[in-house]
Structure formats: structure tokens, C-alpha cells
Design a protein around this motif. Structure first.
Motif, PDB file in Angstrom:
ATOM      1  N   PRO A  51       0.796  -1.081  -0.139  1.00 32.75           N
ATOM      2  CA  PRO A  51       0.182   0.026   0.106  1.00 32.75           C
ATOM      3  C   PRO A  51       0.784   1.569  -0.349  1.00 32.75           C
ATOM      4  N   THR A  52       1.924   1.227   0.645  1.00 32.26           N
ATOM      5  CA  THR A  52       2.681   2.058   1.121  1.00 32.26           C
ATOM      6  C   THR A  52       3.377   2.735  -1.084  1.00 32.26           C
ATOM      7  N   LEU A  53       3.648   1.564  -1.135  1.00 31.28           N
ATOM      8  CA  LEU A  53       4.962   1.780  -2.389  1.00 31.28           C
ATOM      9  C   LEU A  53       3.956   2.423  -3.929  1.00 31.28           C
ATOM     10  N   VAL A  54       2.124   1.619  -3.393  1.00 28.31           N
ATOM     11  CA  VAL A  54       1.329   2.324  -4.224  1.00 28.31           C
ATOM     12  C   VAL A  54       1.011   3.441  -4.267  1.00 28.31           C
ATOM     13  N   THR A  55       0.882   3.822  -3.083  1.00 32.90           N
ATOM     14  CA  THR A  55       0.352   4.857  -2.757  1.00 32.90           C
ATOM     15  C   THR A  55       1.734   6.532  -3.056  1.00 32.90           C
ATOM     16  N   ILE A  56       2.587   5.670  -2.935  1.00 31.83           N
ATOM     17  CA  ILE A  56       3.897   6.645  -3.511  1.00 31.83           C
ATOM     18  C   ILE A  56       3.948   7.327  -4.985  1.00 31.83           C
ATOM     19  N   VAL A  57       3.559   5.477  -5.473  1.00 35.02           N
ATOM     20  CA  VAL A  57       3.646   6.188  -6.701  1.00 35.02           C
ATOM     21  C   VAL A  57       2.596   6.585  -7.513  1.00 35.02           C
ATOM     22  N   GLY A  58       1.272   6.291  -7.099  1.00 33.46           N
ATOM     23  CA  GLY A  58      -0.079   6.771  -7.156  1.00 33.46           C
ATOM     24  C   GLY A  58      -0.207   8.301  -7.188  1.00 33.46           C
ATOM     25  N   LEU A  59       0.385   8.782  -5.955  1.00 33.70           N
ATOM     26  CA  LEU A  59       0.727  10.404  -5.546  1.00 33.70           C
ATOM     27  C   LEU A  59       2.230  10.930  -6.758  1.00 33.70           C
ATOM     28  N   VAL A  60       2.727  10.272  -7.351  1.00 35.65           N
ATOM     29  CA  VAL A  60       3.405  10.827  -8.660  1.00 35.65           C
ATOM     30  C   VAL A  60       2.897  10.675  -9.420  1.00 35.65           C
ATOM     31  N   PHE A  61       3.017  10.299 -10.237  1.00 38.14           N
ATOM     32  CA  PHE A  61       1.553   9.813 -11.318  1.00 38.14           C
ATOM     33  C   PHE A  61       0.602  10.567 -11.540  1.00 38.14           C
ATOM     34  N   ALA A  62      -0.238  11.449  -9.991  1.00 36.73           N
ATOM     35  CA  ALA A  62      -1.168  12.189 -10.397  1.00 36.73           C
ATOM     36  C   ALA A  62      -0.447  13.625 -10.413  1.00 36.73           C
ATOM     37  N   VAL A  63       0.641  13.373  -9.700  1.00 36.52           N
ATOM     38  CA  VAL A  63       1.489  15.257  -9.684  1.00 36.52           C
ATOM     39  C   VAL A  63       1.626  15.122 -11.506  1.00 36.52           C
ATOM     40  N   LEU A  64       2.463  14.520 -12.205  1.00 36.84           N
ATOM     41  CA  LEU A  64       2.854  14.091 -13.236  1.00 36.84           C
ATOM     42  C   LEU A  64       1.468  15.207 -14.319  1.00 36.84           C
ATOM     43  N   PRO A 322       0.227  18.475   3.044  1.00 36.78           N
ATOM     44  CA  PRO A 322      -1.002  18.065   4.247  1.00 36.78           C
ATOM     45  C   PRO A 322      -2.876  18.780   3.967  1.00 36.78           C
ATOM     46  N   LEU A 323      -2.819  19.184   2.599  1.00 40.59           N
ATOM     47  CA  LEU A 323      -3.902  18.877   2.121  1.00 40.59           C
ATOM     48  C   LEU A 323      -4.553  17.849   1.560  1.00 40.59           C
ATOM     49  N   LEU A 324      -3.313  17.058   0.967  1.00 39.71           N
ATOM     50  CA  LEU A 324      -4.120  16.032   0.749  1.00 39.71           C
ATOM     51  C   LEU A 324      -3.581  14.570   1.035  1.00 39.71           C
ATOM     52  N   ALA A 325      -3.682  15.186   2.568  1.00 37.62           N
ATOM     53  CA  ALA A 325      -3.776  13.994   3.412  1.00 37.62           C
ATOM     54  C   ALA A 325      -5.054  12.779   3.762  1.00 37.62           C
ATOM     55  N   PRO A 326      -6.276  13.671   3.998  1.00 35.96           N
ATOM     56  CA  PRO A 326      -7.441  12.148   3.972  1.00 35.96           C
ATOM     57  C   PRO A 326      -7.236  11.940   2.620  1.00 35.96           C
ATOM     58  N   VAL A 327      -7.258  12.398   1.395  1.00 37.96           N
ATOM     59  CA  VAL A 327      -7.572  11.146   0.052  1.00 37.96           C
ATOM     60  C   VAL A 327      -5.907  10.340   0.552  1.00 37.96           C
ATOM     61  N   LEU A 328      -4.980  10.993   0.708  1.00 36.42           N
ATOM     62  CA  LEU A 328      -4.264   9.989   1.004  1.00 36.42           C
ATOM     63  C   LEU A 328      -4.108   8.371   2.046  1.00 36.42           C
ATOM     64  N   MET A 329      -4.883   8.994   3.080  1.00 34.48           N
ATOM     65  CA  MET A 329      -5.247   8.139   4.433  1.00 34.48           C
ATOM     66  C   MET A 329      -6.644   7.325   2.976  1.00 34.48           C
ATOM     67  N   VAL A 330      -6.981   7.464   2.755  1.00 31.86           N
ATOM     68  CA  VAL A 330      -7.993   6.583   2.298  1.00 31.86           C
ATOM     69  C   VAL A 330      -7.205   5.559   1.356  1.00 31.86           C
TER      70      VAL A 330
END
Length: 404
Positions: A51-64, A322-330
Motif C-alpha cells: 500500500p505504501t509503495l502504490v500510494t507513493i507511485v500514485g502520488l507521483v503519477f497524479a502530480v505528473l 497536508p491538504l492531500l492527507a485525507p485522500v492519501l489516508m483513504v
């Protein structure tokens, strides 16, 4: 839904045939035995890493997706694996992780990169002829000249037991050593075998193949004074040598098996390899949810931070995250729930290897996959249910807070 849950709880307190009450023995058995402990350990690794790895990679892709021109196409490509079943994904990655570089994509890429930087060729099993009077002999896995060779002279290095499949495509007929100039040592390394017989031993004959890519060293007093790599016709030239004599040596590396890539489905890498396939499937899911969260962030907050002199990294770390924290947690908790139930990828890619097993696979194996002990399988199912419930309640609470 209620009946299977209640019945599984009741069944977990009985033995394999359901006639004898065993209490907590089935639950205790989950943490006994090597295979069961491996399943528990692998499940813990999955819960922490995947889950940690997928969330981090998903965050990177979302920013891209906010910074590249073809964002829609990029999202489509990354999200596309979600349209493929886990069964099909398992079949795909089972092929990707094939050990043979001619079949497995992963090892084909690794071998290509390795050969690009390592260079040279490998002739496993090759060596000199045995017996006295030969120009070269085997010594500690290497091949060395039987007699010293002076600078300005040439050396012949005949080898036998060379497999036809080990001959490179660029191999040419063996040629006589080039004339050596002052400070040079030349020679030829070739496959000293003439098809059909004939020819002179220890001399390059027509029809005999040179051995390209062989590393050759000129050694004096145990130190390498110069080295070279043989050409397609097997010849080599070592230059820049001082006066005196040297021993010609072909290092042991020339005769070890060629690099074949990693053993992805071995006991050490099999779990990380399956997690990588899970990342391929679920990165798109994380990207879409996080991208939606990014789109909902007030732009004035980001612009205010930039006006105050914050760098892009500072804006990302101190405002966006910080503003994305709730989404990242879900996203993270949803993936935790998902990996606790992961079965298809482990079953297909692991191929029944106990080193890859997780609790969900153990549950199926104990109940239906040969164990024929639905009491033990029900105990594992109840344990998984208890592990999932806290994460599920957390997600429900988070969604209600956002809704309110």
C-alpha cells in the motif's frame, strides 16, 4: 452475508471433518509450522510495503498529470491495467519473470544492460587439452601459458570443449597472430577443433573458429601488466608492455556461465516480484483518486505559498501533502484492505511456492486446495476478517467526516 460469516466463525472451532470441537487449536495453528509462519510474514510484508509503495507511485503519477501535455493519454495508459483481471495479470507477469532471458522480459532487459557494460563473452566448460607439451594449461579455473612470452613475441592459446551455442554470431575463422611490435604481445585464442578431423594440433587451421570477446592478460610476478580482448578472429594485441617476459593468462571469468539475469521466482525475490506486479495493476487506481484530490485543492493556497517565496518542493511538501492527507489516508487504508485479501497474483505467479504464500492463499489451500481442513481454513478466514474490520471502520468514519 450474515450466515457465511457466522457459520465460518462456528466452523473455525471444529476439526477437519467438523465433528470434534477443538477450541482455539485452529487459531494457534496459524502461527505454528514453517509454511504458516511464512504466510504470516509475507502478509505483514504485503500490508507494510505494497500500500505504501502504490500510494507513493500514485502520488507521483497524479502530480505528473498536472505537468505534462498529454495528461489524458498518460492517465489512460497507467489506468489500463485495472481493466485486466488479476488472473490475466498473473499470467502476464509469470511470463515476464521467466528465468530464460529468451522468454522473460525482465531478465532479457537485465542481461542486455549487463552485457552492455560488462562486455566480453563467456565460454563455460572450455579449457586447454590435458597432457604434457601443451602450450597452455588450466590453473585455478583460469588458462595460463605453459612458457613465458617476451614483449615483441606472439602466443597461441588453443582451447577445446567449446559449445556451438556459446560461439558469438560475430565469430570468424581463426587467424594467425599479427606481427608484434616493440612493447607488444600478440596472439590468437581459438577453438582448436576441425570438423571431420585433420589439421595440425595447436595451430589455427582452416575451418577452425576464433573466439571473440575473450579477456587476455599479460602477467608478471602476479601482477597484470596489460590486457586486451580478442577480436572476432580470436587475435589480440596487448600494448604498452615493458621489456622482459610475461605469462599469458585467460582469467576464470571467461569460463564461467554467462549472466542469465535474476531468479525472480526464487525464494528470495518472489514476494517483491509479486508486489511489483500488484503495483503495475493498482498504481492507476491510486493515481485517479489522488488526482481528484489534487484538483480539489484551493489554488489560492498554492499561489500564496509561492508568493511568500516557497520553492516548488516546499509548496509540495508543506502545502499540497497536508491538504492531500485525507485522500492519501483513504487510498492507503483501501489498499491495506485489498492486500489482506490478495490471492490471484500470488496463486498464479507463485505457482504454489510456499515462499510466496499469504494468509488468503493459505485459507484457500487449507480449505479447498488439498488441505481438506475447513476448520483451519475458517480460522484463517476469521483472522483476515478481524484484520480487515478496523481498516474498514476507519474508512467509513473518514468518509462520513468528509460528507459532514
Amino acid at each position: 452475508m450474515v450466515y457465511p460469516i457466522v457459520y465460518s466463525v462456528i466452523r473455525s472451532f471444529f476439526d477437519a471433518d467438523g465433528s470434534g470441537f477443538v477450541g482455539l487449536d485452529n487459531y494457534i495453528g496459524i502461527f505454528q509450522g514453517r509454511d504458516n509462519l511464512v504466510s504470516v510474514r509475507n502478509t505483514a510484508i504485503w500490508v507494510v510495503v505494497a500500500p505504501t509503495l502504490v500510494t507513493i507511485v500514485g502520488l507521483v503519477f497524479a502530480v505528473l498529470t498536472e505537468r505534462i501535455r498529454w495528461a489524458t493519454v498518460f492517465k489512460l495508459v497507467v489506468f489500463m491495467p485495472m481493466a485486466i483481471s488479476f488472473l490475466a495479470s498473473g499470467v502476464i507477469f509469470r511470463l515476464v519473470y521467466e528465468q530464460d532471458p529468451d522468454k522473460g522480459v525482465a531478465n532479457a532487459a537485465m542481461v542486455a544492460v549487463h552485457d552492455t557494460f560488462a562486455g566480453g563473452a563467456s565460454y563455460p566448460g572450455a579449457g586447454p587439452r590435458n597432457g604434457d607439451g601443451q602450450p597452455v594449461r588450466a590453473e585455478g579455473g583460469a588458462v595460463v601459458g605453459a612458457a613465458p612470452v617476451g614483449a615483441g613475441q606472439s602466443a597461441l592459446v588453443p582451447l577445446v570443449r567449446v559449445k556451438a551455442e556459446d560461439l558469438p554470431a560475430d565469430a570468424k575463422p581463426a587467424a594467425a597472430p599479427p606481427a608484434a611490435k616493440a612493447g607488444q604481445l600478440t596472439g590468437t585464442v581459438w577453438f582448436d577443433f576441425t570438423r571431420g578431423g585433420g589439421g595440425t594440433l595447436n595451430q589455427p587451421n582452416p575451418g577452425e573458429s576464433g573466439l571473440p570477446g575473450v579477456k587476455v592478460e599479460a602477467v608478471r610476478d602476479g601482477k597484470v601488466a596489460g590486457e586486451a580482448t580478442t577480436r572476432p578472429d580470436g587475435t589480440f594485441t596487448i600494448g604498452g608492455l615493458p621489456s622482459g617476459t610475461f605469462t599469458v593468462r585467460l582469467p576464470q571469468d571467461n569460463f564461467t556461465a554467462s549472466y542469465g539475469g535474476a531468479e525472480w521466482l526464487g525464494g528470495t525475490l518472489i514476494t517483491p516480484a509479486i508486489i511489483a506486479s500488484y503495483l503495475w495493476v493498482w498504481a492507476g487506481f491510486a493515481m485517479v483518486l489522488i488526482a481528484a484530490g489534487l484538483a480539489a485543492i484551493p489554488r489560492d493556497a498554492l499561489e500564496a505559498a509561492r508568493v511568500d517565496g516557497a520553492t516548488e518542493w516546499q509548496v509540495f511538501r508543506r502545502v499540497t501533502i497536508p491538504l492531500l492527507a485525507p485522500v492519501l489516508m483513504v487510498v492507503l487504508v483501501t489498499l491495506v484492505i485489498n492486500v489482506l485479501k490478495v490471492f490471484d497474483l500470488v496463486f498464479i505467479i507463485g505457482g504454489g511456492d510456499p515462499n510466496a504464500s499469504v494468509l488468503a492463499l493459505s485459507m484457500w489451500t487449507e480449505s479447498f486446495g488439498g488441505g481438506n481442513d475447513q476448520g483451519a481454513g475458517s480460522a484463517i478466514a476469521v483472522l483476515l476478517f478481524l484484520l480487515v474490520v478496523p481498516a474498514m471502520l476507519f474508512n467509513i468514519r473518514r468518509l462520513r467526516q468528509e460528507r459532514s
